[in-house]
Write a protein that holds these residues in place. Structure first.
Motif, PDB file in Angstrom:
ATOM      1  N   ILE A   1       6.298  -9.423 -16.494  1.00 34.47           N
ATOM      2  CA  ILE A   1       7.196  -8.474 -17.162  1.00 34.47           C
ATOM      3  C   ILE A   1       6.437  -7.694 -18.232  1.00 34.47           C
ATOM      4  N   ASP A   2       5.607  -8.390 -18.990  1.00 31.32           N
ATOM      5  CA  ASP A   2       4.812  -7.759 -20.046  1.00 31.32           C
ATOM      6  C   ASP A   2       3.823  -6.754 -19.450  1.00 31.32           C
ATOM      7  N   ARG A   3       3.092  -7.179 -18.438  1.00 33.08           N
ATOM      8  CA  ARG A   3       2.064  -6.310 -17.858  1.00 33.08           C
ATOM      9  C   ARG A   3       2.672  -5.075 -17.203  1.00 33.08           C
ATOM     10  N   PHE A   4       3.795  -5.246 -16.522  1.00 33.15           N
ATOM     11  CA  PHE A   4       4.374  -4.094 -15.847  1.00 33.15           C
ATOM     12  C   PHE A   4       4.757  -3.023 -16.857  1.00 33.15           C
ATOM     13  N   TRP A   5       5.366  -3.437 -17.967  1.00 30.25           N
ATOM     14  CA  TRP A   5       5.756  -2.425 -18.957  1.00 30.25           C
ATOM     15  C   TRP A   5       4.538  -1.876 -19.697  1.00 30.25           C
ATOM     16  N   THR A   6       3.678  -2.764 -20.154  1.00 32.08           N
ATOM     17  CA  THR A   6       2.577  -2.365 -21.031  1.00 32.08           C
ATOM     18  C   THR A   6       1.495  -1.594 -20.283  1.00 32.08           C
ATOM     19  N   ASP A   7       1.146  -2.065 -19.083  1.00 36.88           N
ATOM     20  CA  ASP A   7      -0.010  -1.508 -18.383  1.00 36.88           C
ATOM     21  C   ASP A   7       0.350  -0.538 -17.256  1.00 36.88           C
ATOM     22  N   VAL A   8       1.587  -0.617 -16.753  1.00 32.03           N
ATOM     23  CA  VAL A   8       1.980   0.256 -15.652  1.00 32.03           C
ATOM     24  C   VAL A   8       2.980   1.320 -16.113  1.00 32.03           C
ATOM     25  N   MET A   9       4.110   0.897 -16.657  1.00 33.06           N
ATOM     26  CA  MET A   9       5.133   1.857 -17.048  1.00 33.06           C
ATOM     27  C   MET A   9       4.669   2.789 -18.160  1.00 33.06           C
ATOM     28  N   SER A  10       3.681   2.350 -18.938  1.00 26.47           N
ATOM     29  CA  SER A  10       3.157   3.241 -19.995  1.00 26.47           C
ATOM     30  C   SER A  10       2.594   4.527 -19.399  1.00 26.47           C
ATOM     31  N   ARG A  11       2.220   4.507 -18.118  1.00 26.27           N
ATOM     32  CA  ARG A  11       1.706   5.712 -17.451  1.00 26.27           C
ATOM     33  C   ARG A  11       2.833   6.624 -16.943  1.00 26.27           C
ATOM     34  N   PHE A  12       4.049   6.075 -16.832  1.00 26.29           N
ATOM     35  CA  PHE A  12       5.130   6.812 -16.190  1.00 26.29           C
ATOM     36  C   PHE A  12       6.319   7.046 -17.103  1.00 26.29           C
ATOM     37  N   HIS A  13       6.481   6.237 -18.142  1.00 26.81           N
ATOM     38  CA  HIS A  13       7.725   6.246 -18.926  1.00 26.81           C
ATOM     39  C   HIS A  13       7.846   7.526 -19.748  1.00 26.81           C
TER      40      HIS A  13
ATOM     41  N   ALA B   1       0.824  -1.211   0.000  1.00 26.66           N
ATOM     42  CA  ALA B   1       0.000   0.000   0.000  1.00 26.66           C
ATOM     43  C   ALA B   1       0.859   1.262   0.000  1.00 26.66           C
ATOM     44  N   GLN B   2       2.035   1.201   0.627  1.00 24.82           N
ATOM     45  CA  GLN B   2       2.904   2.364   0.715  1.00 24.82           C
ATOM     46  C   GLN B   2       3.876   2.477  -0.465  1.00 24.82           C
ATOM     47  N   GLY B   3       3.786   1.539  -1.389  1.00 19.32           N
ATOM     48  CA  GLY B   3       4.598   1.623  -2.596  1.00 19.32           C
ATOM     49  C   GLY B   3       6.018   1.110  -2.446  1.00 19.32           C
ATOM     50  N   TYR B   4       6.261   0.252  -1.454  1.00 26.48           N
ATOM     51  CA  TYR B   4       7.595  -0.320  -1.279  1.00 26.48           C
ATOM     52  C   TYR B   4       7.749  -1.660  -1.984  1.00 26.48           C
ATOM     53  N   ALA B   5       6.656  -2.172  -2.528  1.00 23.74           N
ATOM     54  CA  ALA B   5       6.681  -3.364  -3.388  1.00 23.74           C
ATOM     55  C   ALA B   5       5.533  -3.234  -4.367  1.00 23.74           C
ATOM     56  N   PHE B   6       5.762  -3.648  -5.591  1.00 26.61           N
ATOM     57  CA  PHE B   6       4.740  -3.578  -6.633  1.00 26.61           C
ATOM     58  C   PHE B   6       4.235  -4.992  -6.887  1.00 26.61           C
ATOM     59  N   VAL B   7       3.300  -5.423  -6.043  1.00 27.77           N
ATOM     60  CA  VAL B   7       2.804  -6.797  -6.051  1.00 27.77           C
ATOM     61  C   VAL B   7       1.287  -6.766  -6.045  1.00 27.77           C
ATOM     62  N   GLY B   8       0.675  -7.417  -7.051  1.00 28.82           N
ATOM     63  CA  GLY B   8      -0.777  -7.478  -7.113  1.00 28.82           C
ATOM     64  C   GLY B   8      -1.265  -7.451  -8.542  1.00 28.82           C
ATOM     65  N   THR B   9      -2.499  -7.056  -8.724  1.00 31.11           N
ATOM     66  CA  THR B   9      -3.037  -6.862 -10.068  1.00 31.11           C
ATOM     67  C   THR B   9      -2.447  -5.586 -10.662  1.00 31.11           C
ATOM     68  N   VAL B  10      -2.747  -5.346 -11.930  1.00 26.89           N
ATOM     69  CA  VAL B  10      -2.291  -4.104 -12.565  1.00 26.89           C
ATOM     70  C   VAL B  10      -2.783  -2.899 -11.775  1.00 26.89           C
ATOM     71  N   ASP B  11      -4.055  -2.908 -11.373  1.00 25.14           N
ATOM     72  CA  ASP B  11      -4.603  -1.769 -10.636  1.00 25.14           C
ATOM     73  C   ASP B  11      -3.896  -1.576  -9.296  1.00 25.14           C
ATOM     74  N   THR B  12      -3.646  -2.664  -8.583  1.00 26.51           N
ATOM     75  CA  THR B  12      -2.962  -2.569  -7.292  1.00 26.51           C
ATOM     76  C   THR B  12      -1.555  -2.014  -7.465  1.00 26.51           C
ATOM     77  N   VAL B  13      -0.852  -2.480  -8.480  1.00 30.01           N
ATOM     78  CA  VAL B  13       0.517  -2.028  -8.716  1.00 30.01           C
ATOM     79  C   VAL B  13       0.529  -0.572  -9.168  1.00 30.01           C
ATOM     80  N   LEU B  14      -0.438  -0.187  -9.980  1.00 29.49           N
ATOM     81  CA  LEU B  14      -0.537   1.220 -10.378  1.00 29.49           C
ATOM     82  C   LEU B  14      -0.704   2.122  -9.157  1.00 29.49           C
ATOM     83  N   ARG B  15      -1.583   1.719  -8.229  1.00 35.62           N
ATOM     84  CA  ARG B  15      -1.797   2.525  -7.023  1.00 35.62           C
ATOM     85  C   ARG B  15      -0.522   2.586  -6.186  1.00 35.62           C
TER      86      ARG B  15
END
Length: 387
Positions: free
Chosen positions: A375-387, A329-343
């Protein structure tokens, strides 16, 4: 923000490691190379900025089989087109700095300028004490250790680092330090060829050496240091233009280090800094947590906590440690669904924006097919918001 795949390459699953002596099995090593090749080729195709490996030796238990990160860099660079390759890092107190400079410069040329350079101090006495025995008085130094062992290790690290940079940036090298003298003493060198076409000799005595090749990137490849957790290390990184990679730390400790780096470097807070984060994305939070229990939490308790790596997350006032759910929840690990990791990632960036995230992948401990999807989801669905 940039993202790097980070490997402390595990050689087996939790069950295979718990069976004992997994590091001795060639079949597991071959499987690891095959799976890493597929993961890194995927990262290259997706757009990950880099991939990086640690250095450790004698790991019969099966964790962190990465005794030559430069060789791994070259192996995977030959299979990819654009992703940068680096080390997090070469343990300088246990290394010959001239060989390190030569190896990374060769890697830079062989990858057409895709090399990064990462250096670490070394904390595991089982191998650092053996590999550094010719540098008298140098041992592994535990995180947050502040004593004579730590001081000697730091002095050797900083001296070797200065030599590496001089090898890359100065035509001819001389050095007079505590651990290294270059040349080593009055060395006769009367070769006519050097007199006609070389340099560094006066009256038949060697006065300087020229380290070749120089890196393709000028003045040298980008510099990184894992996993910065002390003020001294962060100050050194800021002075030397190194990107420090911070492990998960309680905000009390974390904020102090960000402030120190900003103060010394003159950059805005968080600029020039990276963080290490466990990254596991699955279809459900429950599935991701189950994978994390058998990878990050398993290896953390079995291998990293005994060296003191969890202490940075301890609340300095209460002495308590956050729960797994609080860590996410505090962002010290990115573990969960795409939505959880995005948050989680948004929470991290709100608390402290950084330039890099190094994604601890837990190869082998996370089944290969599921890790490929993560690996695919993190880049495609998460990093696309930050990269």
């Amino acid at each position: 923000m940039k993202a790097s795949l980070f490997y402390l390459p595990s050689i087996g699953s939790r069950a295979e490691i718990e069976a004992g002596m997994a590091g001795m099995r060639p079949d597991l090593y071959q499987r690891m190379l095959k799976e890493l090749s597929e993961q890194i080729r995927l990262g290259d195709e997706l757009g990950y900025d880099s991939v990086s490996f640690t250095e450790h030796h004698f790991h019969i238990e099966g964790f962190e089989l990465s005794n030559n990160p430069v060789l791994l860099d070259l192996y995977f660079a030959m299979q990819t087109k654009r992703i940068r390759v680096g080390q997090l890092g070469i343990v300088l107190p246990a290394s010959n700095p001239i060989r390190v400079a030569e190896d990374i410069a060769m890697l830079d040329h062989m990858t057409n300028g895709r090399a990064c350079a990462g250096f670490a101090r070394g904390y595991q006495r089982r191998w650092v004490d053996v590999m550094a025995q010719q540098t008298h008085g140098i041992h592994g130094a535990l995180p947050n250790q502040h004593d004579e062992i730590d001081n000697a290790n730091r002095l050797a690290f900083e001296e070797n680092f200065r030599i590496v940079k001089k090898c890359w940036t100065e035509e001819m090298l001389t050095f007079d330090g505590k651990f290294w003298k270059i040349p080593a003493g009055p060395t006769p060198w009367t070769l006519d060829t050097t007199e006609k076409w070389g340099k560094g000799v006066e009256n038949g005595i060697l006065k300087a050496v020229g380290v070749v090749p120089k890196p393709l990137q000028k003045p040298h490849p980008p510099l990184f240091q894992p996993f910065a957790s002390s003020e001294n290390t962060v100050r050194f990184c800021a002075r030397e233009g190194i990107t420090p990679i911070l492990p998960p730390m309680h905000p009390f400790h974390e904020d102090k280090l960000y402030s120190v780096y900003s103060e010394v470097s003159g950059k805005p807070k968080g600029q020039g800094v990276g963080v290490l984060r466990d990254v596991i994305i699955a279809d459900t939070d429950e599935q991701a947590m189950a994978l994390w229990r058998d990878s990050g939490q398993f290896s953390g308790r079995a291998w990293f906590e005994p060296f003191g790596f969890r202490k940075g997350m301890q609340d300095p006032k209460t002495g308590e440690f956050p729960t797994a759910e609080q860590i996410i929840a505090q962002g010290y690990a990115f573990v969960g669904t795409v939505d959880t990791v995005l948050r989680a990632m948004e929470t991290q960036q709100r608390r402290q924006p950084v330039d890099w995230v190094f994604c601890y992948t837990y190869n082998s401990l996370v089944p290969h097919d599921l890790l490929m999807k993560s690996i695919d989801r993190f880049w495609t669905d998460v990093m696309s918001r930050f990269h």
